[in-house]
Enzyme design. Structure first.
Site, PDB file in Angstrom:
ATOM      1  N   LYS A  70       0.803  -1.230   0.000  1.00 27.99           N
ATOM      2  CA  LYS A  70       0.000   0.000   0.000  1.00 27.99           C
ATOM      3  C   LYS A  70       0.837   1.281   0.000  1.00 27.99           C
ATOM      4  O   LYS A  70       0.401   2.294  -0.542  1.00 27.99           O
ATOM      5  CB  LYS A  70      -0.964   0.004   1.206  1.00 27.99           C
ATOM      6  CG  LYS A  70      -2.077  -1.031   1.072  1.00 27.99           C
ATOM      7  CD  LYS A  70      -2.943  -1.097   2.326  1.00 27.99           C
ATOM      8  CE  LYS A  70      -4.154  -0.212   2.169  1.00 27.99           C
ATOM      9  NZ  LYS A  70      -5.209  -0.535   3.174  1.00 27.99           N
ATOM     10  N   ASP A  82      -4.639  13.680  -2.846  1.00 21.41           N
ATOM     11  CA  ASP A  82      -4.219  14.320  -1.599  1.00 21.41           C
ATOM     12  C   ASP A  82      -4.456  13.410  -0.399  1.00 21.41           C
ATOM     13  O   ASP A  82      -3.631  13.334   0.513  1.00 21.41           O
ATOM     14  CB  ASP A  82      -4.993  15.631  -1.378  1.00 21.41           C
ATOM     15  CG  ASP A  82      -4.543  16.711  -2.344  1.00 21.41           C
ATOM     16  OD1 ASP A  82      -3.478  16.526  -2.984  1.00 21.41           O
ATOM     17  OD2 ASP A  82      -5.253  17.727  -2.470  1.00 21.41           O
ATOM     18  N   ASP A 107     -10.045   4.038   1.947  1.00 22.43           N
ATOM     19  CA  ASP A 107     -10.336   3.462   3.267  1.00 22.43           C
ATOM     20  C   ASP A 107     -11.115   4.436   4.160  1.00 22.43           C
ATOM     21  O   ASP A 107     -12.041   4.030   4.867  1.00 22.43           O
ATOM     22  CB  ASP A 107      -9.043   3.043   3.979  1.00 22.43           C
ATOM     23  CG  ASP A 107      -8.438   1.774   3.394  1.00 22.43           C
ATOM     24  OD1 ASP A 107      -9.190   0.963   2.832  1.00 22.43           O
ATOM     25  OD2 ASP A 107      -7.209   1.605   3.501  1.00 22.43           O
ATOM     26  N   LEU A 222     -12.982  -2.106  13.428  1.00 17.22           N
ATOM     27  CA  LEU A 222     -12.535  -2.458  12.077  1.00 17.22           C
ATOM     28  C   LEU A 222     -12.410  -3.967  11.908  1.00 17.22           C
ATOM     29  O   LEU A 222     -12.433  -4.478  10.789  1.00 17.22           O
ATOM     30  CB  LEU A 222     -11.200  -1.758  11.747  1.00 17.22           C
ATOM     31  CG  LEU A 222     -11.330  -0.394  11.057  1.00 17.22           C
ATOM     32  CD1 LEU A 222     -12.310   0.531  11.734  1.00 17.22           C
ATOM     33  CD2 LEU A 222      -9.985   0.276  10.919  1.00 17.22           C
TER      34      LEU A 222
END
Ligand code: ATR
Length: 277
Positions: A70, A82, A107, A222
């Site tokens: 990632k 951004d 995300d 999460l």
């Protein structure tokens, strides 16, 4: 015979076998009657650059990106949004027709959208948020909470310096709380988020004392395996609104699918079921 190209997308990571994304995108392709394929690929860091140079020439329109790529994929992108720059990681790549690669991070969008859809009364501006954990996932959560207008974020992590690094990067609306006192920050929080892996199947349990939870708090985890973690079960017991982590996985996938295949996919119980298969 039609010469139309069948668009290809997929997810790169290592390991990749446990990714839920292929079932989810496969479900969306099917219910939308679209031609296309979504393929999981186990890619080693050494092969990352070659893969990113090659796939666009083979009919790929983009990729999802997971651990451990990632951060590194951003070096090979021609444009980084951004929010991906701020988070320091990208999870979605768009291979444009002109050959350029765009990198984005969805995300935070997935995190916020999950709360907005499943806790419609959630008001991020109503008070501080408490965030457990300061890893990669926490960075996306913190960035999106600030964007949503939370007045303050109390953040606690076992390794305190990682929480302090987040405060450095994201600024004065963050307050670092020692891990042994993590339970105390819940007393003020109207938004509570676990971003650690604690409570996941096969991992240690989350031992932060939860008796300080406010009953007007919206609590989310999460972790989505199990769907109902101890945090969510105890929060529900305390009268809080709870939101499980599977929704974040589903919503973060929406922008990529839409860009690659041209249809905005629907997050519903069938999509949830597909991701759990
Ligand atoms: P992710 O991208 O999922 O956030 P990560 O960057 O490895 O993955 O972060 C994992 C998070 O879970 C971190 O906040 C980590 O705490 P440390 O920074 O102290 O490692 C937290 N975590 C994992 N195992 C933990 C444990 N046994 N006790 C406390 N926190 C733990």
């Amino acid at each position: 015979m039609s010469m139309e190209k069948i668009p290809l997308a997929g997810v790169i990571g290592s390991p990749i076998a446990h990714s839920k994304s292929p079932q989810l995108h496969g479900h969306w392709l099917k219910v939308n009657g679209l031609r296309g394929h979504y393929i999981p690929m186990d890619i080693s860091p050494n092969d990352l650059e070659t893969v990113l140079r090659t796939l666009p020439k083979m009919g790929f329109v983009g990729l999802n990106v997971t651990v451990p790529h990632k951060e590194k994929v951003m070096e090979f992108a021609d444009l980084v949004t951004d929010r991906a720059t701020l988070i320091g990681a990208a999870n979605t790549l768009i291979f444009r027709k002109d050959g350029r690669i765009h990198a984005d991070n969805t995300d935070g969008y997935g995190f916020i959208q999950n709360l907005r859809e499943n806790a419609p009364k959630w008001n991020p501006k109503a008070g501080p948020a408490a965030v457990l954990g300061a890893g990669g996932a926490a960075r996306a959560v913190v960035a999106s909470l600030l964007d949503a207008g939370v007045p303050e974020i109390l953040i606690s992590n076992r390794t305190r310096v990682r929480a302090e690094a987040l405060k450095n990067d994201f600024g004065k609306r963050l307050t670092v709380v020692d891990w042994v006192q993590a339970g105390n920050m819940l007393e003020e929080a109207v938004t509570v988020v676990n971003t650690t892996s604690l409570g996941m199947i096969g991992k240690p349990r989350l031992r932060v004392p939860l008796d300080g939870l406010r009953k007007d708090a919206v609590v989310t985890d999460l972790v989505y395996a199990p769907l109902k973690t101890r945090l969510l079960a105890e929060a529900e017991e305390a009268g809080c609104v709870t939101v499980d982590g599977l929704g974040m996985l589903l919503y973060q996938a929406v922008p990529g699918f839409e860009r690659w295949f041209g249809v905005r996919p629907v997050v519903d119980s069938a999509a949830r079921a597909a991701a759990l298969r």
